[in-house]
Design an enzyme around this catalytic site. Structure first.
Site, PDB file in Angstrom:
ATOM      1  N   LYS A  70       0.814  -1.103  -0.051  1.00 33.51           N
ATOM      2  CA  LYS A  70      -0.162  -0.129   0.117  1.00 33.51           C
ATOM      3  C   LYS A  70       0.804   1.425  -0.087  1.00 33.51           C
ATOM      4  CE  LYS A  70      -4.283  -1.523   2.379  1.00 33.51           C
ATOM      5  NZ  LYS A  70      -5.035  -1.390   3.428  1.00 33.51           N
ATOM      6  N   ASP A 106     -10.442   2.658   2.146  1.00 37.10           N
ATOM      7  CA  ASP A 106     -10.564   2.208   3.412  1.00 37.10           C
ATOM      8  C   ASP A 106     -11.431   2.684   4.433  1.00 37.10           C
ATOM      9  OD1 ASP A 106      -9.118  -0.591   3.197  1.00 37.10           O
ATOM     10  OD2 ASP A 106      -7.379   0.664   3.427  1.00 37.10           O
TER      11      ASP A 106
END
Length: 290
Positions: A70, A106
């Site tokens: 990420k 997220d």
């Protein structure tokens, strides 16, 4: 049916085989009738650059990533969204005619999971336990959603001061406090409507709680308690909060809704969230039996 027009999407991680993302997205393709397929690819940081080059060359529609990819992926992308820039984390990449654009869905997944239960963060006080990747995503999204105050509890280690400076710079509503200070945590819980556990305490076979018994005793029927963990379906924290009368939600809602953000960016269509949650719930329940 897979044919010459099928669009490929994927998940990059190491290891990757455990991921529920293929179930989530392939269920979505099936329900919506979109001609796509989603696969898991085992990719390490060392192989990430070559993997992205292949994505461009083969015109793969997009992909998701887990840590540490990420953060590793950011310098390899053509563009990142403001929220991904703030978090310095990308979980979703869209391939737009060879330009790879990174985003983080997220935190919005957390917000959307609550919204599905008619809960908003506007003018609410929220206490977030932990400031790792999931925690920072929740904190960032809570700020954007209009939270009145965001109390963050982080372990006092070498990263405490730098993390405190980073998060409090996002907004004056964010206050980072020592996780070990039980009195401060009780005060925060008493002022909060929402308590969000973003730590991994209580995952899988871990029977631990992310708060002390004294803090737990301050949970009431006025609290909404969430856990980012979805395996097991009912963590020790969720079970204990239920006994206190709190309204509880496990991590499946956040998991599916963050995926829904990716799905929307890739396809322009909304994910059939209810059907996907049902499929994921069944899959996790099956894993728990093993």
């Amino acid at each position: 049916m897979i044919d010459g027009h099928t669009k490929l999407f994927g998940f990059l991680a190491h290891p990757a085989a455990h991921s529920l993302s293929p179930l989530i997205h392939n269920t979505s393709f099936k329900v919506t009738g979109i001609n796509g397929v989603y696969l898991a690819f085992d990719v390490t940081s060392a192989g990430l650059s070559d993997s992205l080059a292949a994505m461009r060359t083969m015109n793969i529609g997009g992909f998701n990533l887990s840590m540490p990819l990420k953060t590793d992926v950011i310098p390899l992308l053509d563009e990142v969204t403001p929220r991904a820039e703030r978090l310095q984390a990308v979980n979703t990449v869209v391939n737009r005619d060879g330009r790879l654009i990174g985003d983080s869905t997220d935190g919005q997944g957390f917000i959307d999971a609550l919204k599905a239960n008619d809960i908003t963060l506007d003018e609410k006080v929220i206490t977030v336990l932990g400031s790792g990747g999931a925690g920072r995503a929740i904190i960032s999204a809570a700020v954007d959603a209009g939270a009145k105050k965001v109390y963050v509890f982080k372990r006092t280690n070498d990263l405490f001061e730098s993390r405190k400076e980073q998060l409090e710079a996002w907004s004056n509503v964010v206050e980072v406090l020592p996780y070990e200070d039980e009195e401060l945590m009780i005060k925060a819980v008493d002022q909060s409507q929402i308590i969000a556990n973003s730590t991994n305490i209580g995952m899988a076979g871990d029977k631990s709680l992310p708060v002390t018994p004294a803090v737990l005793n301050h949970l009431t029927s006025n609290h909404i308690v969430t856990d980012a963990i979805y395996f097991p379906l009912e963590t020790p924290f969720i079970r204990a909060a239920k006994k206190q009368g709190s309204h509880t939600y496990n991590g499946i809602g956040m998991l599916v809704n963050q995926a829904a953000g990716s799905f929307l960016e890739w396809t322009g269509q909304r994910m059939p969230v209810d059907q996907v949650i049902e499929a994921v719930h069944e899959a996790v329940a099956q894993r728990e039996k093993k």
